[in-house]
Design an enzyme around this catalytic site. Structure first.
Site, mmCIF file in Angstrom:
data_model
loop_
_atom_site.group_PDB
_atom_site.id
_atom_site.type_symbol
_atom_site.label_atom_id
_atom_site.label_comp_id
_atom_site.label_asym_id
_atom_site.label_seq_id
_atom_site.Cartn_x
_atom_site.Cartn_y
_atom_site.Cartn_z
ATOM 1 N N ARG A 184 0.855 -1.181 0.000
ATOM 2 C CA ARG A 184 0.000 0.000 0.000
ATOM 3 C C ARG A 184 0.894 1.234 0.000
ATOM 4 O O ARG A 184 1.914 1.264 0.705
ATOM 5 C CB ARG A 184 -0.874 0.033 1.265
ATOM 6 C CG ARG A 184 -2.041 -0.902 1.249
ATOM 7 C CD ARG A 184 -3.125 -0.465 0.254
ATOM 8 N NE ARG A 184 -4.256 -1.362 0.246
ATOM 9 C CZ ARG A 184 -4.402 -2.403 -0.561
ATOM 10 N NH1 ARG A 184 -3.470 -2.696 -1.460
ATOM 11 N NH2 ARG A 184 -5.482 -3.158 -0.506
ATOM 12 N N GLU A 186 -3.486 7.183 -5.203
ATOM 13 C CA GLU A 186 -3.738 6.599 -6.531
ATOM 14 C C GLU A 186 -5.045 7.096 -7.132
ATOM 15 O O GLU A 186 -6.011 7.275 -6.388
ATOM 16 C CB GLU A 186 -3.798 5.069 -6.403
ATOM 17 C CG GLU A 186 -2.476 4.475 -5.998
ATOM 18 C CD GLU A 186 -2.590 2.997 -5.617
ATOM 19 O OE1 GLU A 186 -3.639 2.375 -5.866
ATOM 20 O OE2 GLU A 186 -1.627 2.476 -5.056
ATOM 21 N N HIS A 236 -0.663 -0.083 -9.945
ATOM 22 C CA HIS A 236 -1.322 -0.987 -8.976
ATOM 23 C C HIS A 236 -1.931 -2.202 -9.687
ATOM 24 O O HIS A 236 -3.155 -2.342 -9.765
ATOM 25 C CB HIS A 236 -2.392 -0.244 -8.158
ATOM 26 C CG HIS A 236 -2.797 -0.995 -6.916
ATOM 27 N ND1 HIS A 236 -3.267 -0.380 -5.778
ATOM 28 C CD2 HIS A 236 -2.808 -2.320 -6.629
ATOM 29 C CE1 HIS A 236 -3.544 -1.283 -4.863
ATOM 30 N NE2 HIS A 236 -3.274 -2.481 -5.358
HETATM 31 C C1 8YV Z 1 -6.114 -5.256 -5.979
HETATM 32 C C2 8YV Z 1 -4.963 -5.317 -3.716
HETATM 33 O O1 8YV Z 1 -5.568 -4.245 -6.754
HETATM 34 O O2 8YV Z 1 -5.798 -7.336 -2.866
HETATM 35 C C3 8YV Z 1 -5.463 -6.191 -2.629
HETATM 36 O O3 8YV Z 1 -5.518 -5.732 -1.476
HETATM 37 O O4 8YV Z 1 -4.500 -4.277 -3.496
HETATM 38 C C4 8YV Z 1 -5.009 -5.769 -5.117
HETATM 39 O O5 8YV Z 1 -4.946 -7.127 -5.230
HETATM 40 C C5 8YV Z 1 -7.329 -4.755 -5.348
HETATM 41 O O6 8YV Z 1 -7.867 -5.655 -4.472
HETATM 42 C C6 8YV Z 1 -8.365 -4.355 -6.384
HETATM 43 O O7 8YV Z 1 -9.460 -3.775 -5.774
#
Ligand code: 8YV
Length: 313
Positions: free
Chosen positions: A232, A261, A279
């Protein structure tokens, strides 16, 4: 289950989303022109929330939904949900663990190699004709380097496996040392940063890890060090990161995530020692389908009176 009303905070993998819409009555808050008007209209009937990592499920939203039972998150990270408030209200929170480990680890390793071997720069070098004027300056070898993993969880372990295959040594930092893990454990992040070549950030986001990769940690990683973040943006103090890269205090960075983002500090665009991604750690058809199906299966299980598959709270 069509009589069950779900509030969708954001879109996810389209075929899974369509399956959710076939099974439930879905209200799309992310498309509503008047968010408050939609909540006032349907809030009293909503029994489930479906959220993505971009969405905030806070006390205000929970209070607007008196019949809420479950928050199903698309993604492994649940930092968008106020977990204490969910616990207090007896809500179930689910996420999508395991199914994304391999893809996120692939991207983490890809960013490590791309940053050390300057793959994006080499690509630009060929495309813009620079090669005609001379060779690309040397990069850095991957094998023999030490990777310090911040957050040795399920994805951290998948990254370690890959990094070992590339001939890297692994060390790790987290809240506590893990039983039956032979890699060296560092109780202090700054000490690990000083001793490693690549600092791999793969811990959860949220208040507990906010800006733990700060100016001091980046300085400890040093001018020969590389930061890779696939977790993150909130974990890294982005202003300190930009400054450290600009003045050479930190060597290089491979970044898939950012604090605000999809806005990325423009100063990074001109830096050849930085590899940027939008991302996409889990963004493959296979993995996004698995994540999407699991999100919907959690809702289905709950409303069929069965235990959910992957519960966080
Ligand atoms: C995805 C993520 O971009 O799983 C997560 O926490 O950050 C990523 O796998 C996200 O979940 C998409 O909404």
């Amino acid at each position: 289950m069509k009589d069950i009303e779900i509030l969708s905070l954001g879109p996810f993998y389209a075929p899974s989303y369509e399956a959710m819409e076939r099974d439930f009555t879905v209200h799309k808050l992310w498309l509503a022109k008047e968010r408050d008007a939609l909540l006032a209209k349907v809030g009293s009937r909503i029994r489930g929330i479906q959220a993505t990592h971009r969405d905030k499920t806070d006390v205000g939203l929970m209070d607007a939904l008196p019949k809420l039972e479950i928050i199903a998150c698309f993604g492994v990270g649940v930092d968008g949900v106020d977990l204490d408030a969910a616990r207090q209200r007896g809500l179930i929170v689910t996420n999508t663990p395991e199914v994304l480990n391999e893809c996120v680890a692939d991207l983490a390793m890809g960013l490590t190699v791309a940053t050390l071997r300057r793959i994006s720069l080499g690509d630009r070098f060929v495309r813009n004709g620079s090669w005609l004027k001379g060779p690309l300056p040397f990069a850095r070898k991957v094998g023999g380097k030490t990777m310090g993993i911040l957050g040795y969880g399920r994805i951290g372990k998948a990254i370690a496996k890959r990094a070992e295959a590339f001939g890297m040594q692994i060390v790790y930092h987290g809240r506590k040392p893990q039983a039956e893990v032979s890699y060296k454990y560092y109780p202090k992040l700054v000490d690990m940063a000083r001793d490693c070549d690549v600092l791999m950030v793969i811990c959860p986001g949220g208040p507990a890890t906010h800006h733990i990769v700060n100016a001091e940690v980046l300085r400890a990683l040093g001018p020969e060090g590389t930061l890779v973040n696939v977790a993150r943006g909130s974990v890294v103090d982005e202003q300190a990161l930009v400054k450290a890269l600009a003045d050479g205090t930190l060597g290089a960075a491979g970044l898939d995530v950012f604090e605000d983002e999809p806005r990325v500090p423009e100063a990074l665009f001109a830096m050849d020692q930085v590899v940027l991604q939008p991302h996409v750690g889990s963004a493959t058809h296979e993995t996004r389908k698995a994540m999407g199906d699991l999100t919907v299966d959690n809702l289905r299980a709950h409303f069929a009176g069965k235990p959910v598959l992957t519960r966080v709270v």
